[in-house]
Design a protein around this motif. Sequence first.
Motif, PDB file in Angstrom:
ATOM      1  N   GLY A  14       0.796  -1.220   0.000  1.00  0.00           N
ATOM      2  CA  GLY A  14       0.000   0.000   0.000  1.00  0.00           C
ATOM      3  C   GLY A  14       0.826   1.265   0.000  1.00  0.00           C
ATOM      4  O   GLY A  14       0.352   2.334  -0.389  1.00  0.00           O
ATOM      5  N   LEU A  15       2.080   1.163   0.435  1.00  0.00           N
ATOM      6  CA  LEU A  15       2.874   2.384   0.598  1.00  0.00           C
ATOM      7  C   LEU A  15       3.197   3.057  -0.736  1.00  0.00           C
ATOM      8  O   LEU A  15       3.222   4.279  -0.823  1.00  0.00           O
ATOM      9  N   THR A  16       3.435   2.259  -1.770  1.00  0.00           N
ATOM     10  CA  THR A  16       3.814   2.865  -3.051  1.00  0.00           C
ATOM     11  C   THR A  16       2.699   3.737  -3.626  1.00  0.00           C
ATOM     12  O   THR A  16       2.925   4.913  -3.918  1.00  0.00           O
ATOM     13  N   PHE A  19       2.271   6.904  -1.570  1.00  0.00           N
ATOM     14  CA  PHE A  19       3.419   7.777  -1.314  1.00  0.00           C
ATOM     15  C   PHE A  19       3.211   9.255  -1.672  1.00  0.00           C
ATOM     16  O   PHE A  19       3.565  10.133  -0.879  1.00  0.00           O
ATOM     17  N   PRO A  20       2.627   9.570  -2.848  1.00  0.00           N
ATOM     18  CA  PRO A  20       2.441  11.002  -3.139  1.00  0.00           C
ATOM     19  C   PRO A  20       1.606  11.733  -2.075  1.00  0.00           C
ATOM     20  O   PRO A  20       1.942  12.842  -1.678  1.00  0.00           O
ATOM     21  N   LYS A  21       0.566  11.084  -1.597  1.00  0.00           N
ATOM     22  CA  LYS A  21      -0.259  11.720  -0.569  1.00  0.00           C
ATOM     23  C   LYS A  21       0.488  11.837   0.751  1.00  0.00           C
ATOM     24  O   LYS A  21       0.344  12.811   1.483  1.00  0.00           O
ATOM     25  N   TRP A  23       3.727  12.127   1.025  1.00  0.00           N
ATOM     26  CA  TRP A  23       4.722  13.185   0.856  1.00  0.00           C
ATOM     27  C   TRP A  23       4.065  14.565   1.008  1.00  0.00           C
ATOM     28  O   TRP A  23       4.604  15.461   1.644  1.00  0.00           O
ATOM     29  N   ARG A  24       2.880  14.699   0.434  1.00  0.00           N
ATOM     30  CA  ARG A  24       2.170  15.986   0.553  1.00  0.00           C
ATOM     31  C   ARG A  24       1.832  16.282   2.012  1.00  0.00           C
ATOM     32  O   ARG A  24       1.969  17.408   2.474  1.00  0.00           O
ATOM     33  N   LEU A  27       4.896  17.437   3.597  1.00  0.00           N
ATOM     34  CA  LEU A  27       5.241  18.794   3.169  1.00  0.00           C
ATOM     35  C   LEU A  27       4.453  19.818   3.984  1.00  0.00           C
ATOM     36  O   LEU A  27       4.995  20.821   4.447  1.00  0.00           O
ATOM     37  N   VAL A  28       3.183  19.536   4.177  1.00  0.00           N
ATOM     38  CA  VAL A  28       2.355  20.457   4.952  1.00  0.00           C
ATOM     39  C   VAL A  28       2.797  20.445   6.416  1.00  0.00           C
ATOM     40  O   VAL A  28       2.829  21.471   7.085  1.00  0.00           O
ATOM     41  N   ASP A  37      10.724  15.227   2.146  1.00  0.00           N
ATOM     42  CA  ASP A  37      11.318  14.028   1.535  1.00  0.00           C
ATOM     43  C   ASP A  37      11.836  13.084   2.621  1.00  0.00           C
ATOM     44  O   ASP A  37      11.583  11.883   2.608  1.00  0.00           O
ATOM     45  N   GLU A  38      12.556  13.677   3.559  1.00  0.00           N
ATOM     46  CA  GLU A  38      13.164  12.868   4.617  1.00  0.00           C
ATOM     47  C   GLU A  38      12.097  12.229   5.503  1.00  0.00           C
ATOM     48  O   GLU A  38      12.143  11.040   5.815  1.00  0.00           O
ATOM     49  N   GLN A  41      10.153   9.370   3.775  1.00  0.00           N
ATOM     50  CA  GLN A  41      10.917   8.127   3.705  1.00  0.00           C
ATOM     51  C   GLN A  41      11.052   7.476   5.083  1.00  0.00           C
ATOM     52  O   GLN A  41      10.919   6.256   5.228  1.00  0.00           O
ATOM     53  N   CYS A  44       7.892   5.730   5.894  1.00  0.00           N
ATOM     54  CA  CYS A  44       7.769   4.427   5.220  1.00  0.00           C
ATOM     55  C   CYS A  44       8.541   3.351   5.982  1.00  0.00           C
ATOM     56  O   CYS A  44       8.052   2.236   6.177  1.00  0.00           O
ATOM     57  N   LEU A  60      -5.194   2.584   5.333  1.00  0.00           N
ATOM     58  CA  LEU A  60      -3.742   2.641   5.501  1.00  0.00           C
ATOM     59  C   LEU A  60      -3.261   4.096   5.607  1.00  0.00           C
ATOM     60  O   LEU A  60      -2.362   4.408   6.385  1.00  0.00           O
TER      61      LEU A  60
ATOM     62  N   LEU B  60       0.466  16.945  -5.675  1.00  0.00           N
ATOM     63  CA  LEU B  60       0.663  15.481  -5.742  1.00  0.00           C
ATOM     64  C   LEU B  60       1.581  15.082  -6.887  1.00  0.00           C
ATOM     65  O   LEU B  60       2.406  14.185  -6.753  1.00  0.00           O
ATOM     66  N   ALA B  63       5.327  15.113  -6.164  1.00  0.00           N
ATOM     67  CA  ALA B  63       5.931  14.252  -5.147  1.00  0.00           C
ATOM     68  C   ALA B  63       7.117  13.515  -5.761  1.00  0.00           C
ATOM     69  O   ALA B  63       7.110  13.201  -6.946  1.00  0.00           O
ATOM     70  N   ALA B  66       8.287   7.324  -5.477  1.00  0.00           N
ATOM     71  CA  ALA B  66       8.052   6.516  -4.282  1.00  0.00           C
ATOM     72  C   ALA B  66       9.185   5.529  -4.082  1.00  0.00           C
ATOM     73  O   ALA B  66       9.729   5.018  -5.049  1.00  0.00           O
ATOM     74  N   PHE B  69       9.437  -1.019  -2.624  1.00  0.00           N
ATOM     75  CA  PHE B  69       9.468  -1.967  -1.517  1.00  0.00           C
ATOM     76  C   PHE B  69       9.616  -3.410  -1.970  1.00  0.00           C
ATOM     77  O   PHE B  69       9.782  -4.297  -1.173  1.00  0.00           O
ATOM     78  N   PHE B  82      19.000   3.539  -0.389  1.00  0.00           N
ATOM     79  CA  PHE B  82      18.540   4.738   0.303  1.00  0.00           C
ATOM     80  C   PHE B  82      19.477   5.030   1.474  1.00  0.00           C
ATOM     81  O   PHE B  82      19.648   4.235   2.376  1.00  0.00           O
ATOM     82  N   LEU B 125      -4.481  -4.765  -1.719  1.00  0.00           N
ATOM     83  CA  LEU B 125      -5.101  -4.011  -0.625  1.00  0.00           C
ATOM     84  C   LEU B 125      -6.611  -4.198  -0.569  1.00  0.00           C
ATOM     85  O   LEU B 125      -7.247  -3.764   0.374  1.00  0.00           O
TER      86      LEU B 125
END
Lengths: 172, 252
Positions: A14-16, A19-21, A23-24, A27-28, A37-38, A41, A44, A60, B60, B63, B66, B69, B82, B125
């Motif tokens: 599910g993480l992949t 990921f964009p959400k 990261w956002r 960011l907020v 970014d840090e 990661q 994750c 998730l 989005l 980003a 990703a 994994f 990484f 999922l």
Amino acid sequence: MTADTDASDAVKHGLTPLFPKLWRYCLVLTGARERADELAQATCLRALEKADLFTLGTELDRWVFRIAQRLWLNDLRTQSVRHGEGLAPIEEIDFPEKQGDPESNFSARETLSAVMALPEAQRLTVLLVYAEGRSYREAAEILEIPIGAVMSRLAAARGKLADMINARSETK
Amino acid sequence: MSEPRQFSDEELTAYLDGEDALALRETIERSLAQDETLRARLDALTLDTARIRTGFAELLSNAPQAPEFNCDRVAPSPMRRFQTTWRHAAAAAVLALFVGFGGGALLTGPAEPGWRDYVASYHALYATVTLSGVGQTTADAAAELERVSAAIEKPISLSDVSMPDRLDYKRAQILSFEGRPLVQLAFLTKQGTPVALCIIEASEPGDGAVQTTRLEGMSAAYWSKGGHAFVVIGGDDDAFIGQLAAVYSERL
């Protein structure tokens, strides 16, 4: 397959897409791209470490957002301050330059800047409720705060944003 | 006449957000009709939330790549381990978390197998409850199929996907893989197992026969036909998925 393995697989797979959400959200939370970014990661990694604690059948993203928040509040934010980096100066954020209609993009970017100028707690609540369309109750669960706090953060955010955003749209 | 009720900014905000249980909608609306000050206060809290949504939606697409994994599936050459400054760096080694550098390097390589893996990761999922609450009228389902069909330029009708003795059709949605639209049609079997039929425009046209495989531990079958690539996936009954693929490869 055990329940733990199922949960681990659900987190791993599910993480992949998430990921964009994530990261956002980071960011907020952090207010700066590099820190986002840090944190994304690190989140994750922590989620994979703790994957057996994820409850199958629950969302998730809510679970992962909470991990990001705890990491930031308990650990990484303190480090940032300790290293003299300060807390998320808004000028650091390099908002995306998008192609297309410059008028509409300008407006969306300005709105984003206005939200990011809010205090951390308010902008995160704005993200969850107004950008992600979550209910107050869901936002309260993710942020681990009472629902009344969601309301007061949004009320404060609305007051500030309405001034900024509406004033700008009137001048266009 | 009773004393006009005072409302907090929090209550007005909840009213604007449609959180009715909290906001005493009716009381506020009654007061708004009579109270100019209250109307002004409400105006001062009114916000174009659609603009916030748009602004954040744009973020989005910015980003970073990703982390990957499932490193056993992806050639490690375009990736670098990484390196984190974070104090739990040791976990990175244990969990074999990789980050792609160079803009989408992870997603390139053999494009067609790549999309199937992503479909499988996404489908993993799905639980029964993901779909059990979805109920559409026939007209809504047909309209939705028309919309997703247009995205991949392949007509798909409800009768094409219906298999009432085996599957309950639930919904269709448009996903995206490497910027290309990917249509996912979701079903539940009679036993409640989620099954998906996914279709993407093939990078190279050509017909390929149905082949069965296992993806993410689930039964899967894939084929290509007339410029589109297809996957059926779900559950662990290889024969069942093979049968579905045989039917769909004829119909679509």
